[in-house]
Scaffold this motif. Structure first.
Motif, PDB file in Angstrom:
ATOM      1  N   CYS A 135      -4.919   6.521  -0.235  1.00  0.00           N
ATOM      2  CA  CYS A 135      -4.147   5.278  -0.224  1.00  0.00           C
ATOM      3  C   CYS A 135      -4.426   4.505  -1.503  1.00  0.00           C
ATOM      4  CB  CYS A 135      -4.518   4.430   0.997  1.00  0.00           C
ATOM      5  SG  CYS A 135      -3.756   2.779   1.009  1.00  0.00           S
ATOM      6  N   SER A 144       4.383  -0.797   3.801  1.00  0.00           N
ATOM      7  CA  SER A 144       3.768   0.375   3.171  1.00  0.00           C
ATOM      8  C   SER A 144       4.759   1.534   3.071  1.00  0.00           C
ATOM      9  CB  SER A 144       2.544   0.835   3.973  1.00  0.00           C
ATOM     10  OG  SER A 144       1.494  -0.098   3.889  1.00  0.00           O
ATOM     11  N   ILE A 171      -3.465   6.891   9.215  1.00  0.00           N
ATOM     12  CA  ILE A 171      -2.266   6.192   8.732  1.00  0.00           C
ATOM     13  C   ILE A 171      -2.139   4.829   9.411  1.00  0.00           C
ATOM     14  CG2 ILE A 171       0.263   6.213   8.773  1.00  0.00           C
ATOM     15  CD1 ILE A 171       0.136   9.229   8.293  1.00  0.00           C
ATOM     16  N   ARG A 198       0.832  -1.193   0.000  1.00  0.00           N
ATOM     17  CA  ARG A 198       0.000   0.000   0.000  1.00  0.00           C
ATOM     18  C   ARG A 198       0.873   1.252   0.000  1.00  0.00           C
ATOM     19  NH1 ARG A 198      -5.389  -0.834   3.799  1.00  0.00           N
ATOM     20  NH2 ARG A 198      -6.273  -2.537   2.546  1.00  0.00           N
ATOM     21  N   TYR A 199       0.396   2.272  -0.699  1.00  0.00           N
ATOM     22  CA  TYR A 199       1.108   3.543  -0.794  1.00  0.00           C
ATOM     23  C   TYR A 199       0.171   4.663  -0.343  1.00  0.00           C
ATOM     24  CZ  TYR A 199       4.017   0.494  -3.590  1.00  0.00           C
ATOM     25  OH  TYR A 199       4.792  -0.562  -4.001  1.00  0.00           O
ATOM     26  N   LEU A 200       0.613   5.386   0.672  1.00  0.00           N
ATOM     27  CA  LEU A 200      -0.224   6.413   1.272  1.00  0.00           C
ATOM     28  C   LEU A 200       0.303   7.802   0.922  1.00  0.00           C
ATOM     29  CD1 LEU A 200      -0.570   3.762   3.009  1.00  0.00           C
ATOM     30  CD2 LEU A 200      -1.197   5.278   4.905  1.00  0.00           C
ATOM     31  N   ALA A 251       0.476   9.948  -2.988  1.00  0.00           N
ATOM     32  CA  ALA A 251       0.349   8.484  -3.009  1.00  0.00           C
ATOM     33  C   ALA A 251       1.018   7.913  -4.258  1.00  0.00           C
ATOM     34  CB  ALA A 251      -1.122   8.087  -2.954  1.00  0.00           C
ATOM     35  N   THR A 307      -4.620   2.364   8.116  1.00  0.00           N
ATOM     36  CA  THR A 307      -4.575   2.064   6.683  1.00  0.00           C
ATOM     37  C   THR A 307      -3.292   1.365   6.261  1.00  0.00           C
ATOM     38  OG1 THR A 307      -5.888   4.076   6.311  1.00  0.00           O
ATOM     39  CG2 THR A 307      -4.837   3.095   4.388  1.00  0.00           C
ATOM     40  N   ALA A 308      -2.166   1.740   6.852  1.00  0.00           N
ATOM     41  CA  ALA A 308      -0.874   1.189   6.447  1.00  0.00           C
ATOM     42  C   ALA A 308      -0.731  -0.263   6.899  1.00  0.00           C
ATOM     43  CB  ALA A 308       0.255   2.028   7.016  1.00  0.00           C
ATOM     44  N   ASP A 342      -2.890   0.955  -4.026  1.00  0.00           N
ATOM     45  CA  ASP A 342      -2.053  -0.243  -3.988  1.00  0.00           C
ATOM     46  C   ASP A 342      -1.208  -0.326  -5.255  1.00  0.00           C
ATOM     47  OD1 ASP A 342      -3.683  -1.196  -6.049  1.00  0.00           O
ATOM     48  OD2 ASP A 342      -4.812  -2.558  -4.766  1.00  0.00           O
ATOM     49  N   ILE A 371       4.855   5.790   2.645  1.00  0.00           N
ATOM     50  CA  ILE A 371       4.020   6.971   2.858  1.00  0.00           C
ATOM     51  C   ILE A 371       4.776   8.218   2.420  1.00  0.00           C
ATOM     52  CG2 ILE A 371       2.703   8.289   4.562  1.00  0.00           C
ATOM     53  CD1 ILE A 371       2.937   5.708   6.370  1.00  0.00           C
TER      54      ILE A 371
END
Length: 407
Positions: free
Chosen positions: A27, A58, A50, A3-5, A229, A53-54, A29, A60
């Motif tokens: 967020c 991940s 964060i 995942r990328y925030l 993101a 979700t992370a 993916d 961020i």
């Protein structure tokens, strides 16, 4: 799936009398699917989002100054934004410990206390670490060739004061809609960004950008979070092949962490002295057990190997200053004046927040002096100074017309 925030953080933390401004949060993916998108109010709410979700591994990206150690002036990474991207009308506000609003520092401390790891781009984190780094959407906009901003950044935040007052808000909305269309085209990019995969980001495409300030700022925060993101995903996929680490030669803190900014960059936006040997030369990462590129081995140079999208610290181990860095300028007046000597050094933007007309005039004078001194020796520095001067003039015009253009 990683995942990328992205977080577009409001600098102010709020007070008992005033609620903090909204922070945009997005967020995605690895496939570009938007997992979550929206807004959070206050540092605690951002941290809660964060942490909820992370997942392990991940990445961020945060649009805010995270590691600030300097008492006055500006950090090296902020100075290098103007030097490398000024030609594209991109500069950064100075941050220091004297500013009243440093929400990024509070976020930094809260995330580290929660077990997340600050990443300065100068080492390779463990695969399971949740890492966060400082990013700047404007460098992504002009540094990502997919978005097509080859001449200048889009003015989707500030009003264009060269236009009649009655036309400014609509022009800004049109520019914002054009930016959203370009973001939609990232659906076929590598890595991708699928705005239509979530109802909140879908509204960016289906509803025209508003002209009123509050509604526009609401949308702008979400756009910047989406850019962050995608920046996090792009760093994880491409590393130094498409990024540069700004501020890499700054002074580390007592734990060895450096206040850096990871910025997407075209080849012409890099400083050749700090361009890693492998950048734009090897399309794929080298194996983990490889310590030298073929070119490095032939020259007997330190490694600049990219490890799974991250970088080797030796690639940015130089301590020499550039010609532009070697010249000290003083914010608030011409270099060398008595009044200027008492001011903190280094700034590429008019002072913030809420500058007076006198402050803006002094800033404009300083940038003009900067341009005069550096023009002959460094075209990049001249473009950065000229861009910063243009920003100061825009703000002066805003003061004259009674309308703020600060984004």
């Amino acid at each position: 799936m990683t995942r990328y925030l992205g977080v577009d953080l409001a600098w102010g933390e709020g007070t008992e009398r005033r609620v903090a401004n909204e922070s945009g949060v997005v967020c995605i993916d690895e496939t570009g699917t938007v997992i979550d998108a929206g807004w959070a109010i206050g540092i605690d709410a951002v941290v809660s989002w964060i942490l909820a979700t992370a997942e392990p591994g991940s990445v961020i990206a945060v649009d805010a100054p995270l590691l600030v150690e300097n008492a006055t002036g500006m950090r090296r990474c902020e100075r290098e934004v103007g030097q490398r991207y000024g030609r594209w009308q991109v500069s950064a506000y100075p941050s220091n410990l004297g500013l009243p609003a440093l929400g990024g520092v509070a976020l930094f401390r809260a995330l580290e206390a929660a077990g997340l790891h600050y990443f300065d781009g100068l080492s390779t984190p463990a695969e399971e670490d949740i890492v966060f780094f400082e990013a700047y959407p404007h460098t992504t906009l002009v540094g990502a060739e997919e978005l097509g901003y080859t001449e200048a950044r889009p003015r989707y935040k500030k009003l264009d004061t060269s236009l009649p007052v009655t036309e400014r808000r609509q022009r800004r909305a049109d520019v914002c809609d054009d930016l959203i269309e370009r973001l939609d085209r990232l659906a076929t990019a590598s890595p991708p960004l699928l705005l239509r995969s979530h109802p909140v980001t879908t509204l960016l495409l289906d509803v025209p950008s508003p002209t009123k300030e509050t509604a526009h700022k609401h949308r702008e925060d979400l756009i910047d979070a989406a850019l962050c993101a995608w920046t996090a995903s792009s760093w994880d996929e491409h590393g130094l092949e498409r990024f540069q680490v700004l501020g890499a030669t700054d002074v580390p803190d007592d734990q060895g962490r450096v206040p850096t900014l990871l910025a997407m960059a075209r080849p012409e936006q890099r400083h050749p002295e700090y361009m890693p040997t492998s950048a734009y030369a090897q399309p794929a990462p080298l194996p983990r057990d490889s310590s030298l590129t073929a070119g490095d081995a032939a020259r007997g140079e330190p490694s600049s190997t990219i490890f799974e999208g991250h970088m080797n610290k030796q690639a940015y181990s130089k301590t020499e200053t550039t010609k532009a860095d070697a010249i000290e300028f003083v914010e608030g007046g011409a270099a060398g004046s008595t009044a200027a000597e008492s001011q903190p050094s280094g700034s590429t933007r008019a002072p913030s927040p809420a500058p007076t007309t006198v402050d803006l005039l002094r800033s404009a004078t300083w940038h003009l002096e900067h341009a005069r001194v550096t023009a002959a020796g460094d075209d990049v520095a001249f473009e950065a100074a000229r861009s910063a001067l243009a920003e100061a003039v825009f703000d002066l015009e805003a003061v004259q017309y009674g309308e703020s253009t600060r984004g």
